[in-house]
Structure formats: structure tokens, C-alpha cells
Design an enzyme around this catalytic site. Sequence first.
Site, PDB file in Angstrom:
ATOM      1  N   LYS A 238      -4.257  -6.544  -9.361  1.00  0.00           N
ATOM      2  CA  LYS A 238      -2.971  -5.885  -9.135  1.00  0.00           C
ATOM      3  C   LYS A 238      -2.749  -5.709  -7.708  1.00  0.00           C
ATOM      4  O   LYS A 238      -1.490  -5.868  -7.201  1.00  0.00           O
ATOM      5  CB  LYS A 238      -3.036  -4.559  -9.602  1.00  0.00           C
ATOM      6  CG  LYS A 238      -1.825  -3.581  -9.583  1.00  0.00           C
ATOM      7  CD  LYS A 238      -0.520  -4.250 -10.083  1.00  0.00           C
ATOM      8  CE  LYS A 238       0.815  -3.397  -9.634  1.00  0.00           C
ATOM      9  NZ  LYS A 238       0.628  -1.987 -10.322  1.00  0.00           N
TER      10      LYS A 238
ATOM     11  N   CYS B 111       4.006   0.718  -4.962  1.00  0.00           N
ATOM     12  CA  CYS B 111       3.092  -0.185  -5.226  1.00  0.00           C
ATOM     13  C   CYS B 111       3.016  -1.312  -4.055  1.00  0.00           C
ATOM     14  O   CYS B 111       2.189  -1.174  -3.294  1.00  0.00           O
ATOM     15  CB  CYS B 111       3.637  -0.982  -6.455  1.00  0.00           C
ATOM     16  SG  CYS B 111       3.227  -0.362  -7.989  1.00  0.00           S
TER      17      CYS B 111
END
Length: 418
Positions: A215, A269
Amino acid sequence: MSRFSTISVIGLGYIGLPTAAMFAAQKINVIGVDTNAQVVDTINRGEIHIVEPNLDEAVRVATRDGYLTAQTAPSPAEAFLIAVPTPFLGENRDPDLSYIQAAARAIAPVLQPGNLVILESTSPVGATEAMADWLASARPDLTFPQTAGEASDIRIAHCPERVLPGKVMEELITNDRVIGGITSKCADDAIELYKTFVAGECVRASGPRAAEMAKLTENSFRDVNIAFANELSLICDRLDIDVWELISLANRHPRVNILQPGPGVGGHCIAVDPWFIVSSAPDQSRLIQTARGVNDHKPDWVLRKVRAEVERYLADAPGKDVSDVSVACYGLTFKPDIDDLRESPALHIARRLNVDHPGPLLAVEPNIKVLPEGLDGARLVSFDEARAMADVHVYLVAHRDFQSAAGQMDYQVKTVKL
């Protein structure tokens, strides 16, 4: 038919609530947990506290049919999904795992043999193992996979979310999921849980560290590519070249796909995850650090362009001074058509203008109802009001509501969708 009849989702924000709604849509009992009592009350009324297409209807139906309830403290369940924030701390940008630790301590008293605990929060490498240790410390009467292996009472895995705000309800179903269990059995249980609603492939990683790093790598890749586009815009500004024309020309090459520049990079993010890699391997992540620097400093460039626009306006307006010039910022969120302000470069720019610019500041943000902290004295207005009242127009976020009319503005710092 899933063997999981009751699931608890810890953290009912931009990821936790849609995930809870997805499981509830499969007629699985979902207990949503959030420390914010107002969020809990809103959900239990069948309403939502965030903007995300189709989420409102999913939550309304799930609460009406009794498959989704919200509360402020955990209750027993067969699986626990932790989806809490993972910010960084201070100038060194060290990962802050306090929310994960708090969630682990909250669920520990209600854990039972056979339970599955999944960390969904985007995390630095090693966070899932740290969570497992916190749980084991709180429940010495249970066995955990880091010591008991496949025979453990509790299964633990990491499965990071990989969705785009604005398309969360679609991508939760269609996107592949990366699943890293501490043991093979942990991964098996997590895959079985997600296959309840995931149509994409559940890809087994070698362990939680690989899943965590996957990720972080995805978002760091995007950050580096955005930094390239943002750096091109700085170069083109110096050389008096239209960066959008340049990118359009370069992208005609069959193996070139340059992204579009913008006012920086925001969201929880892309603006945060690369620092988790840097914190783990600072000497080996020089490119990632450089990209972060380019994107973090882009708002400063935008602010210089705004000042230049103000000076240009004053040059054509004899008798006025800077305190007479009204500036409108179009968009405050970190990307178009959502209400998420986290790490938003547009919001950072507006806050800086609120401090530095002595004239009136107007904010146009159709996805929020109240201006956030740091904009005291600014006014939240409609697009038409700003267009009529402002002298300088700063187009920061390509909301759908703005796009058709933005090109008609007299003055604008032109940025485009990230």
C-alpha cells in the site's frame, strides 16, 4: 454463505463506514464503533456524516433493516476490522500508531477464541505485528499467531484499503485486495471474510509486512509521478511555456503518460504514506523524499502566483490598495467532488491567504457547510457570489460544479484535477 455472522468495524470514517455498509448489505450483523458520539447518533438515524456517492442509501437501508448499528465501545464479534487514522507526528513525520494502539486496547477485553482481527488502516511496516503484540499483552489468557503459529486462538492479518474517494462504494467491490496474514490460517480467514462481498481477487501476500509495504508503495509511486508533473509546472513557469500544452504534446508519445499538475498533494494517503517508507529506510528513499519535497512546496509557488495576480489587479486599479482586493478560493478539499479536507493543499493555501492577505477572502466549497478551523474572518459563499464579488479568482480544486464556468474568470491561478 459466510460463517461470519457478526462483524465489528472500529472507526466509522471514510473507509470504515463504507466497509461496514458493504458487509451489512450481505445481511451480516455489523457493529460499527466510533469514539465520536455524534457520528454514532448520525449513523443510528440512518444518516451519514461524510460525502460519498451511494453511501447514504446503503447506510439508510442497513440501519433500517437492522444489520448495521453504531456504538461508542466494542462488543463481542467474530471478526474485528480496524480502520482508524494513522497520521504522522511533528517535523520528523514519525508514524503515529496511537489510534491503532487505542483500538487494540478497546477490543482486547471482548476477544474470544476463534476471532479474527484485521488492520485495514494504512500503516508503516511492522504496525500489524505491533498491534498483535498489544493484543497479546492485554489478553495473556489467549494465544496469538506471533507465538502460537497456526494453532493460535486469535487470527491476525493486514488488508489495506485501496479505494478512490468518490468511488469507494464501487471500488470496495471491484478492486483486488492484498491480504497479509501473520500465518497462513490468518490469511485464509481474512480471505474468506472479504470474499463475502469482494468481486476482485483477494491476493495473498507473504505476510503483513509485504501487504503494508504494498500500500505504501502504491501511493509513493503516485506521489513521485505527481511530483514530476508539479516540477514541470515550475520549470514551464520559469521558461514561459504553457505546462498543459507541454504535457498534452508529450503524452502523444505511446509510452508517456504524464499526470496533470496541481496545487500540491493532499488526502490521508498520498500525502502521508511515503513518509512511512522514509521513516523505515531514510537513507534508501532519496527519490521518495525528493518527490515529497516537490509536492509539499507547491502551495508556496501557488501563493506567489496569487500575490502576482493581486499586484497585476492593482496595477489596473488606480486608487486601490491591497486591503481593497478581494480574493476567492474555489475549492478547499484535497480532490474534486468530496468533502475530505485532510492534508488538503487547497485548504493550506486558503489558510495562508487568510493570514497574509489583508483584503477580504471568500471561500467556495460546495461540499461543506461550515468553514474549517484557520479560516476565521473568511466567508463561505456560492460560486456565483464569489464570481460577482471577488477581484482575484484562485481555482484550486476541479469540482464538477466549477469546471464549465472556471474558464470564464478574468483572473485565476490555473490548476487542474490531481
